[in-house]
Design a protein around this motif. Structure first.
Motif, short mmCIF file in Angstrom:
data_model
loop_
_atom_site.label_atom_id
_atom_site.label_comp_id
_atom_site.label_asym_id
_atom_site.label_seq_id
_atom_site.Cartn_x
_atom_site.Cartn_y
_atom_site.Cartn_z
N ILE A 130 9.07 -29.85 -44.03
CA ILE A 130 10.11 -30.71 -44.61
C ILE A 130 11.31 -30.75 -43.69
O ILE A 130 11.85 -31.83 -43.38
CB ILE A 130 10.50 -30.19 -46.01
N HIS A 131 11.75 -29.58 -43.24
CA HIS A 131 12.92 -29.52 -42.36
C HIS A 131 12.66 -30.27 -41.05
O HIS A 131 13.52 -31.02 -40.57
CB HIS A 131 13.27 -28.06 -42.04
N ALA A 132 11.48 -30.08 -40.48
CA ALA A 132 11.18 -30.71 -39.19
C ALA A 132 11.14 -32.22 -39.32
O ALA A 132 11.74 -32.95 -38.52
CB ALA A 132 9.85 -30.18 -38.66
N ALA A 133 10.42 -32.71 -40.33
CA ALA A 133 10.23 -34.15 -40.47
C ALA A 133 11.50 -34.88 -40.84
O ALA A 133 11.75 -35.99 -40.35
CB ALA A 133 9.15 -34.43 -41.51
N LEU A 134 12.32 -34.27 -41.69
CA LEU A 134 13.49 -34.97 -42.22
C LEU A 134 14.76 -34.74 -41.41
O LEU A 134 15.70 -35.53 -41.50
CB LEU A 134 13.73 -34.57 -43.68
N LEU A 135 14.80 -33.67 -40.63
CA LEU A 135 16.00 -33.37 -39.86
C LEU A 135 15.87 -33.73 -38.39
O LEU A 135 16.87 -33.91 -37.70
CB LEU A 135 16.35 -31.88 -39.99
N GLY A 212 7.67 -34.04 -33.44
CA GLY A 212 7.37 -33.32 -32.20
C GLY A 212 7.85 -31.89 -32.20
O GLY A 212 7.81 -31.21 -31.17
N VAL A 213 8.28 -31.39 -33.35
CA VAL A 213 8.82 -30.03 -33.47
C VAL A 213 7.68 -29.07 -33.78
O VAL A 213 7.06 -29.15 -34.85
CB VAL A 213 9.90 -29.97 -34.57
N TRP A 214 7.43 -28.12 -32.89
CA TRP A 214 6.28 -27.22 -33.05
C TRP A 214 6.40 -26.32 -34.26
O TRP A 214 5.40 -25.95 -34.89
CB TRP A 214 6.11 -26.37 -31.79
#
Length: 269
Positions: A130-135, A212-214
Protein backbone atom coordinates in the motif's frame (compact mmCIF):
# COMPACT_ATOMS: atom_id res chain seq x y z
CA UNK A 1 1.78 25.63 10.48
CA UNK A 2 0.71 23.64 7.43
CA UNK A 3 1.96 20.07 7.34
CA UNK A 4 3.94 19.12 4.24
CA UNK A 5 2.57 15.74 3.24
CA UNK A 6 5.68 14.04 1.92
CA UNK A 7 5.72 10.24 1.50
CA UNK A 8 7.50 9.99 4.87
CA UNK A 9 5.00 12.15 6.77
CA UNK A 10 2.07 10.28 5.19
CA UNK A 11 3.61 6.95 6.24
CA UNK A 12 4.14 8.23 9.79
CA UNK A 13 0.57 9.56 9.90
CA UNK A 14 -0.77 6.15 8.85
CA UNK A 15 1.28 4.48 11.60
CA UNK A 16 -0.03 6.93 14.21
CA UNK A 17 -3.60 6.38 13.03
CA UNK A 18 -3.15 2.60 13.19
CA UNK A 19 -1.75 2.67 16.74
CA UNK A 20 -4.51 5.04 17.90
CA UNK A 21 -7.30 2.84 16.50
CA UNK A 22 -5.84 -0.32 18.02
CA UNK A 23 -5.59 1.57 21.33
CA UNK A 24 -9.29 2.44 21.10
CA UNK A 25 -10.13 -1.21 20.40
CA UNK A 26 -8.04 -2.13 23.46
CA UNK A 27 -10.02 0.33 25.62
CA UNK A 28 -13.25 -1.23 24.38
CA UNK A 29 -11.99 -4.73 25.17
CA UNK A 30 -11.07 -3.98 28.81
CA UNK A 31 -14.60 -4.09 30.28
CA UNK A 32 -15.54 -6.92 27.90
CA UNK A 33 -12.49 -9.01 28.91
CA UNK A 34 -12.34 -10.29 25.34
CA UNK A 35 -9.16 -9.53 23.40
CA UNK A 36 -10.57 -11.43 20.44
CA UNK A 37 -12.25 -8.26 19.19
CA UNK A 38 -8.81 -7.14 17.99
CA UNK A 39 -9.34 -9.42 14.99
CA UNK A 40 -12.28 -7.29 13.87
CA UNK A 41 -9.89 -4.53 12.83
CA UNK A 42 -7.16 -6.62 11.20
CA UNK A 43 -8.70 -6.59 7.73
CA UNK A 44 -10.60 -3.26 7.72
CA UNK A 45 -7.53 -1.50 9.11
CA UNK A 46 -5.70 -2.07 5.82
CA UNK A 47 -8.56 -0.56 3.81
CA UNK A 48 -8.71 2.53 6.02
CA UNK A 49 -4.92 2.86 5.79
CA UNK A 50 -5.05 2.65 1.99
CA UNK A 51 -7.80 5.26 1.67
CA UNK A 52 -6.12 7.59 4.16
CA UNK A 53 -2.74 7.24 2.44
CA UNK A 54 -4.17 8.04 -1.00
CA UNK A 55 -6.13 11.00 0.37
CA UNK A 56 -3.11 12.54 2.13
CA UNK A 57 -0.85 11.85 -0.84
CA UNK A 58 -3.37 13.69 -3.01
CA UNK A 59 -3.49 11.45 -6.08
CA UNK A 60 -5.76 8.63 -7.27
CA UNK A 61 -4.28 7.16 -10.44
CA UNK A 62 -6.18 4.24 -12.05
CA UNK A 63 -3.64 1.67 -10.83
CA UNK A 64 -3.87 3.12 -7.32
CA UNK A 65 -7.66 2.85 -7.39
CA UNK A 66 -7.38 -0.78 -8.47
CA UNK A 67 -5.06 -1.57 -5.55
CA UNK A 68 -7.31 0.31 -3.10
CA UNK A 69 -10.29 -1.61 -4.48
CA UNK A 70 -8.54 -4.98 -4.09
CA UNK A 71 -7.45 -4.19 -0.52
CA UNK A 72 -10.94 -2.96 0.41
CA UNK A 73 -12.65 -6.02 -1.09
CA UNK A 74 -10.38 -8.36 0.84
CA UNK A 75 -10.63 -6.27 4.03
CA UNK A 76 -14.42 -6.06 4.13
CA UNK A 77 -14.84 -9.77 3.43
CA UNK A 78 -12.29 -10.75 6.07
CA UNK A 79 -13.67 -8.31 8.65
CA UNK A 80 -17.20 -9.72 8.29
CA UNK A 81 -15.91 -13.28 8.42
CA UNK A 82 -13.76 -12.71 11.52
CA UNK A 83 -16.56 -10.91 13.37
CA UNK A 84 -19.05 -13.68 12.56
CA UNK A 85 -16.57 -16.38 13.63
CA UNK A 86 -15.82 -14.59 16.88
CA UNK A 87 -19.50 -14.22 17.70
CA UNK A 88 -19.92 -18.00 17.42
CA UNK A 89 -17.11 -18.69 19.91
CA UNK A 90 -17.94 -19.86 23.40
CA UNK A 91 -16.14 -17.09 25.28
CA UNK A 92 -12.80 -15.46 24.47
CA UNK A 93 -10.57 -16.75 21.69
CA UNK A 94 -8.52 -19.63 23.25
CA UNK A 95 -5.24 -17.96 22.24
CA UNK A 96 -5.99 -14.83 24.25
CA UNK A 97 -7.73 -16.73 27.05
CA UNK A 98 -4.51 -18.72 27.62
CA UNK A 99 -2.47 -15.50 27.69
CA UNK A 100 -4.92 -13.95 30.14
CA UNK A 101 -4.65 -16.97 32.44
CA UNK A 102 -0.84 -16.96 32.35
CA UNK A 103 -0.49 -13.21 32.94
CA UNK A 104 -3.00 -12.97 35.79
CA UNK A 105 -4.51 -9.68 36.98
CA UNK A 106 -2.00 -7.54 35.07
CA UNK A 107 -3.09 -8.86 31.69
CA UNK A 108 -5.63 -6.07 31.07
CA UNK A 109 -2.84 -3.51 30.56
CA UNK A 110 0.04 -5.80 29.50
CA UNK A 111 -1.83 -6.88 26.39
CA UNK A 112 -1.98 -3.26 25.20
CA UNK A 113 1.61 -3.75 24.04
CA UNK A 114 1.73 -7.54 23.63
CA UNK A 115 -1.44 -7.88 21.54
CA UNK A 116 -2.83 -4.55 20.38
CA UNK A 117 0.21 -2.33 19.71
CA UNK A 118 2.17 -5.27 18.33
CA UNK A 119 -0.60 -6.01 15.82
CA UNK A 120 -0.75 -2.31 14.94
CA UNK A 121 2.95 -2.27 14.03
CA UNK A 122 2.70 -5.58 12.17
CA UNK A 123 -0.31 -4.31 10.21
CA UNK A 124 1.58 -1.18 9.19
CA UNK A 125 4.65 -3.18 8.10
CA UNK A 126 2.63 -5.78 6.19
CA UNK A 127 1.02 -2.87 4.34
CA UNK A 128 4.25 -2.09 2.42
CA UNK A 129 2.48 -2.75 -0.93
CA UNK A 130 0.00 0.00 0.00
CA UNK A 131 2.75 2.43 0.96
CA UNK A 132 4.80 1.68 -2.15
CA UNK A 133 1.95 1.92 -4.64
CA UNK A 134 0.27 5.00 -3.19
CA UNK A 135 3.28 7.02 -2.07
CA UNK A 136 5.74 6.29 -4.88
CA UNK A 137 3.70 5.99 -8.09
CA UNK A 138 5.67 5.68 -11.29
CA UNK A 139 5.40 4.27 -14.78
CA UNK A 140 3.43 1.04 -14.58
CA UNK A 141 4.63 -2.25 -16.04
CA UNK A 142 1.25 -3.41 -17.36
CA UNK A 143 2.20 -7.09 -17.72
CA UNK A 144 3.49 -7.36 -14.16
CA UNK A 145 0.51 -5.42 -12.84
CA UNK A 146 -1.94 -7.81 -14.54
CA UNK A 147 0.04 -10.82 -13.27
CA UNK A 148 -0.14 -9.40 -9.74
CA UNK A 149 -3.87 -8.88 -10.16
CA UNK A 150 -4.31 -12.50 -11.26
CA UNK A 151 -2.36 -13.68 -8.20
CA UNK A 152 -4.60 -11.56 -5.98
CA UNK A 153 -7.76 -13.02 -7.57
CA UNK A 154 -6.42 -16.58 -7.21
CA UNK A 155 -5.43 -16.08 -3.57
CA UNK A 156 -8.69 -14.33 -2.74
CA UNK A 157 -10.68 -17.16 -4.34
CA UNK A 158 -8.75 -19.83 -2.43
CA UNK A 159 -9.23 -17.99 0.86
CA UNK A 160 -12.96 -17.47 0.32
CA UNK A 161 -13.56 -21.08 -0.66
CA UNK A 162 -11.48 -22.43 2.24
CA UNK A 163 -13.36 -20.28 4.77
CA UNK A 164 -16.67 -21.42 3.27
CA UNK A 165 -15.62 -25.07 3.57
CA UNK A 166 -14.67 -24.52 7.22
CA UNK A 167 -17.99 -22.80 7.94
CA UNK A 168 -20.03 -25.63 6.36
CA UNK A 169 -17.98 -28.25 8.20
CA UNK A 170 -18.42 -26.59 11.59
CA UNK A 171 -22.15 -26.03 10.99
CA UNK A 172 -22.67 -29.79 11.29
CA UNK A 173 -22.64 -30.75 15.00
CA UNK A 174 -21.53 -34.27 14.04
CA UNK A 175 -18.15 -32.82 12.97
CA UNK A 176 -17.25 -31.44 16.40
CA UNK A 177 -13.75 -32.62 17.33
CA UNK A 178 -13.13 -34.02 13.85
CA UNK A 179 -10.70 -32.96 11.11
CA UNK A 180 -11.74 -31.35 7.84
CA UNK A 181 -9.79 -33.34 5.24
CA UNK A 182 -11.80 -32.86 2.04
CA UNK A 183 -12.01 -30.17 -0.64
CA UNK A 184 -9.11 -27.74 -0.52
CA UNK A 185 -8.10 -29.29 2.80
CA UNK A 186 -7.11 -32.45 0.94
CA UNK A 187 -4.50 -30.38 -0.96
CA UNK A 188 -3.09 -28.46 2.00
CA UNK A 189 -3.85 -28.43 5.71
CA UNK A 190 -4.18 -24.63 5.66
CA UNK A 191 -5.58 -23.46 2.32
CA UNK A 192 -6.94 -20.24 3.82
CA UNK A 193 -3.46 -19.25 5.02
CA UNK A 194 -1.99 -20.18 1.64
CA UNK A 195 -4.62 -18.07 -0.13
CA UNK A 196 -3.88 -15.16 2.18
CA UNK A 197 -0.19 -15.34 1.34
CA UNK A 198 -0.81 -15.59 -2.41
CA UNK A 199 -3.12 -12.58 -2.53
CA UNK A 200 -0.63 -10.44 -0.60
CA UNK A 201 2.18 -11.45 -2.96
CA UNK A 202 -0.20 -10.41 -5.74
CA UNK A 203 -0.66 -7.01 -4.11
CA UNK A 204 3.10 -6.76 -3.69
CA UNK A 205 3.66 -7.47 -7.37
CA UNK A 206 0.99 -4.93 -8.38
CA UNK A 207 2.64 -2.33 -6.15
CA UNK A 208 6.09 -3.11 -7.53
CA UNK A 209 4.79 -2.94 -11.10
CA UNK A 210 3.33 0.52 -10.51
CA UNK A 211 6.12 1.98 -8.37
CA UNK A 212 9.35 0.06 -9.01
CA UNK A 213 9.94 0.00 -5.24
CA UNK A 214 11.49 -3.32 -4.19
CA UNK A 215 10.36 -3.11 -0.56
CA UNK A 216 6.76 -3.54 -1.73
CA UNK A 217 7.51 -7.26 -1.18
CA UNK A 218 8.61 -6.86 2.46
CA UNK A 219 5.03 -7.00 3.78
CA UNK A 220 4.06 -10.17 1.88
CA UNK A 221 7.33 -11.84 2.95
CA UNK A 222 6.77 -11.00 6.62
CA UNK A 223 3.12 -12.08 6.46
CA UNK A 224 4.09 -15.41 4.91
CA UNK A 225 6.73 -15.96 7.60
CA UNK A 226 4.19 -15.18 10.35
CA UNK A 227 1.64 -17.54 8.82
CA UNK A 228 4.19 -20.34 8.51
CA UNK A 229 6.21 -19.99 11.70
CA UNK A 230 4.44 -17.82 14.28
CA UNK A 231 0.69 -17.32 14.42
CA UNK A 232 -0.73 -19.54 11.70
CA UNK A 233 0.31 -23.03 10.67
CA UNK A 234 2.38 -23.82 13.77
CA UNK A 235 -0.27 -22.85 16.32
CA UNK A 236 -3.19 -24.40 14.46
CA UNK A 237 -1.34 -27.66 13.83
CA UNK A 238 -0.61 -27.87 17.54
CA UNK A 239 -4.29 -27.31 18.29
CA UNK A 240 -5.46 -29.91 15.77
CA UNK A 241 -2.87 -32.57 16.60
CA UNK A 242 -4.99 -34.08 19.36
CA UNK A 243 -7.87 -34.92 17.02
CA UNK A 244 -8.42 -38.48 15.74
CA UNK A 245 -6.68 -39.22 12.45
CA UNK A 246 -4.24 -36.33 12.73
CA UNK A 247 -1.03 -38.30 12.13
CA UNK A 248 -2.31 -39.92 8.93
CA UNK A 249 -3.74 -36.63 7.67
CA UNK A 250 -0.52 -34.71 8.41
CA UNK A 251 1.57 -37.42 6.74
CA UNK A 252 -0.31 -37.26 3.44
CA UNK A 253 -1.22 -33.56 3.32
CA UNK A 254 1.31 -30.68 3.12
CA UNK A 255 1.06 -27.98 5.75
CA UNK A 256 1.06 -24.96 3.42
CA UNK A 257 2.00 -25.34 -0.25
CA UNK A 258 -0.71 -27.41 -2.01
CA UNK A 259 -0.19 -30.61 -3.94
CA UNK A 260 -2.71 -33.10 -5.41
CA UNK A 261 -4.27 -35.34 -2.76
CA UNK A 262 -2.49 -38.60 -2.12
CA UNK A 263 -4.42 -41.82 -1.72
CA UNK A 264 -4.36 -43.32 1.73
CA UNK A 265 -2.06 -46.33 1.94
CA UNK A 266 -3.76 -49.67 1.47
CA UNK A 267 -4.12 -51.83 4.56
CA UNK A 268 -2.52 -55.25 4.18
CA UNK A 269 -4.85 -58.15 4.90
Amino acid sequence: MEILWTPMTVAIASLVMTVVVFSIVWAIHVPLKDAGIVDYWWGPGFAVMAIMTAWLAGHFAPTELVIIGCVTLWAVRLGIYMAARHQKMDGEDPRYAAMRLDAGPNWWWQNLAIVFWLQAVIQWIVATPIHAALLYPGETDAALFVLGGLLFVAGFGIEVRADAEIARFKANPANKGRLLTTGLFAWTRHPNYFGESVLWWGLGLMAFASSGVWWAFVGPAILTFLLLKVSGVTLLDKHLSSRPGWEAYAARTPAFFPRPPRAEPAIAE
